[in-house]
Scaffold this motif. Structure first.
Motif, PDB file in Angstrom:
ATOM      1  N   THR A 145       0.873  -1.306   0.012  1.00 15.14           N
ATOM      2  CA  THR A 145       0.129   0.078   0.161  1.00 15.14           C
ATOM      3  C   THR A 145       0.689   1.173   0.108  1.00 15.14           C
ATOM      4  OG1 THR A 145      -1.789  -1.070   1.034  1.00 15.14           O
ATOM      5  CG2 THR A 145      -1.850   1.238   1.208  1.00 15.14           C
ATOM      6  N   THR A 153       0.701   3.875  -3.149  1.00 12.33           N
ATOM      7  CA  THR A 153       0.097   5.125  -3.113  1.00 12.33           C
ATOM      8  C   THR A 153       0.733   6.151  -3.972  1.00 12.33           C
ATOM      9  OG1 THR A 153      -0.909   4.518  -1.023  1.00 12.33           O
ATOM     10  CG2 THR A 153      -0.723   6.823  -1.362  1.00 12.33           C
ATOM     11  N   SER A 171      -0.336   7.974   2.269  1.00 12.92           N
ATOM     12  CA  SER A 171       0.040   6.437   2.602  1.00 12.92           C
ATOM     13  C   SER A 171      -0.226   6.344   3.967  1.00 12.92           C
ATOM     14  CB  SER A 171       1.315   6.460   2.266  1.00 12.92           C
ATOM     15  OG  SER A 171       1.811   6.754   0.787  1.00 12.92           O
ATOM     16  N   ALA A 180      -2.825   3.104   4.809  1.00 11.61           N
ATOM     17  CA  ALA A 180      -2.006   1.983   5.431  1.00 11.61           C
ATOM     18  C   ALA A 180      -2.923   1.675   6.776  1.00 11.61           C
ATOM     19  CB  ALA A 180      -0.462   2.054   5.449  1.00 11.61           C
ATOM     20  N   ALA A 240      -6.056  -0.151   6.337  1.00 10.26           N
ATOM     21  CA  ALA A 240      -5.787  -1.430   6.053  1.00 10.26           C
ATOM     22  C   ALA A 240      -5.467  -2.425   7.111  1.00 10.26           C
ATOM     23  CB  ALA A 240      -4.901  -1.548   4.670  1.00 10.26           C
ATOM     24  N   ALA A 297      -7.474  -1.178   1.532  1.00 12.35           N
ATOM     25  CA  ALA A 297      -6.465  -0.624   0.670  1.00 12.35           C
ATOM     26  C   ALA A 297      -6.953  -0.289  -0.688  1.00 12.35           C
ATOM     27  CB  ALA A 297      -5.203  -1.522   0.687  1.00 12.35           C
TER      28      ALA A 297
END
Length: 371
Positions: free
Chosen positions: A95, A99, A125, A129, A132, A155
């Motif tokens: 991720t 990004t 990010s 993140a 996620a 994500a």
């Protein structure tokens, strides 16, 4: 987060585990998002003259750096008691690396925080993140992959929403810029006062404030603008030399003309559009014939208007570029074609221009934002 153990394998309390997860998301993810840019700059700095050789040299660095990031994040998540730390580490690292790439490819660029592209990539990010990893922790149970799949879904959804967020940010930025340019213009604003012509965009350009109007009627005929008692063609008036008429040249393309026109041109796509340029006081002091002595510029007077031709058209001679008028308060404004607009429309619009009324700028802002 139920998926996080009460105490980690090292005996640290749960708050330490939560702190480790936040460190991975809020510190590790932003730092990892800088890695693609660093690899790209490294590839550009290798002046080998052969792109395939530069790729061959950079690939081990990219792969090795990615593996090290995954191993480090997996170790931290394992110590934090995270179920399936290696898949979750791959998710966080992937991720963080994806990004900035997604943000670099989209247009417009999503800029949620002040700063350059790397700073915004770091911020996004961290958010994606964290979301996620929280999904991994909440839905992770035992050895199943529910948590990892949930994190992947979160994500992916976050990355897919970036273009929509970028569009929203651009719209908000455009609105704020329009408001500041209209209210901050320290000179008279010329208004095209007719219900069929609506302002849709504004730009502060060199020499004045340019407002773009579009016509609601389908054909953009001169009848779209009232003449206020002045006929569109005075039989006794001498038309401008070689001025194209509706029969000779039904349309007039956009041309660079007048103070500031042509700067910050955004390529309007409306079928019937034109620019109304409100001149600054300094520019207005030179009068409507400002710049008429320059080579390639021809000015003629028609019904108290100054008709300006620029450039050479092999079929019709000098090309109609703008129509200038002096408003009631002494300021000067000009009308410029932006798309396929007949010359008669420019003359009719120029006759209807007036100076703004007191307190009218708020209404202009609302019309521009509504357009």
């Amino acid at each position: 987060m139920d998926g996080v153990l009460t105490r980690t394998a090292t005996g640290r309390p749960r708050v330490a585990a939560v702190g480790a997860l936040l460190a991975v998301c809020l510190v590790g993810a932003p730092l990892m998002s800088l890695f693609p840019g660093a690899v790209w700059n490294l590839a550009l700095s290798l002046d080998t003259g052969r792109p395939e050789l530069a790729t061959l040299l950079v690939t081990p660095v990219a792969v090795g750096g990615t593996v090290l990031m995954v191993l480090f994040v997996a170790a931290v998540l394992g110590l934090a008691g995270m179920p399936q730390p290696t898949p979750c580490a791959c998710l966080v690292a992937g991720t963080s690396l994806a990004t900035p790439l997604v943000m670099a490819l989209q247009s417009p660029v999503f800029r949620p925080v002040p700063g350059d592209a790397p700073a915004n990539a770091m911020a996004v990010s961290a958010v994606v993140a964290t979301s996620a990893l929280v999904a991994c922790a909440v839905f992770g149970r035992g050895r199943d992959h529910g948590g990892v799949l949930s994190g992947v879904a979160v994500a992916a959804a976050g990355l897919m929403m970036l273009p929509l967020a970028a569009e929203h940010t651009r719209d908000r930025s455009t609105e704020q810029r329009s408001i500041s340019q209209i209210h901050g213009f320290g000179h008279t604003i010329a208004v095209l006062d007719h219900p069929r012509w609506d302002p849709v965009r504004v730009h502060e350009v060199h020499g004045g404030l340019r407002m773009t109007y579009v016509a609601e009627d389908a054909d953009g005929s001169p009848s779209a603008v009232p003449e206020r008692g002045v006929p569109p063609h005075d039989a006794d008036a001498e038309p401008p030399r070689e001025a194209p008429t509706a029969e000779d040249s039904p349309t007039v393309g956009a041309v660079s003309a007048g103070p500031g026109v042509g700067a910050d041109r955004s390529g309007e796509s409306w079928p019937r559009a034109l620019h109304v340029l409100s001149w600054t006081s300094e520019q207005s002091a030179e009068g409507p014939r400002s710049g008429c002595g320059y080579p390639g510029v021809e000015c003629t007077e028609r019904d108290e208007m100054v008709v300006v031709h620029r450039g050479i058209d092999s079929r019709c001679g000098p090309r109609l570029s703008e129509v200038r008028v002096r408003l009631d308060d002494g300021s000067v404004a000009s009308v410029h074609p932006s798309s396929a607009v007949a010359p008669e429309v420019l003359f009719a619009v120029a006759r209807t221009l007036r100076a703004e009324n007191d307190g009218e700028r708020s209404a202009l802002v609302e019309e521009v934002l509504r357009g």
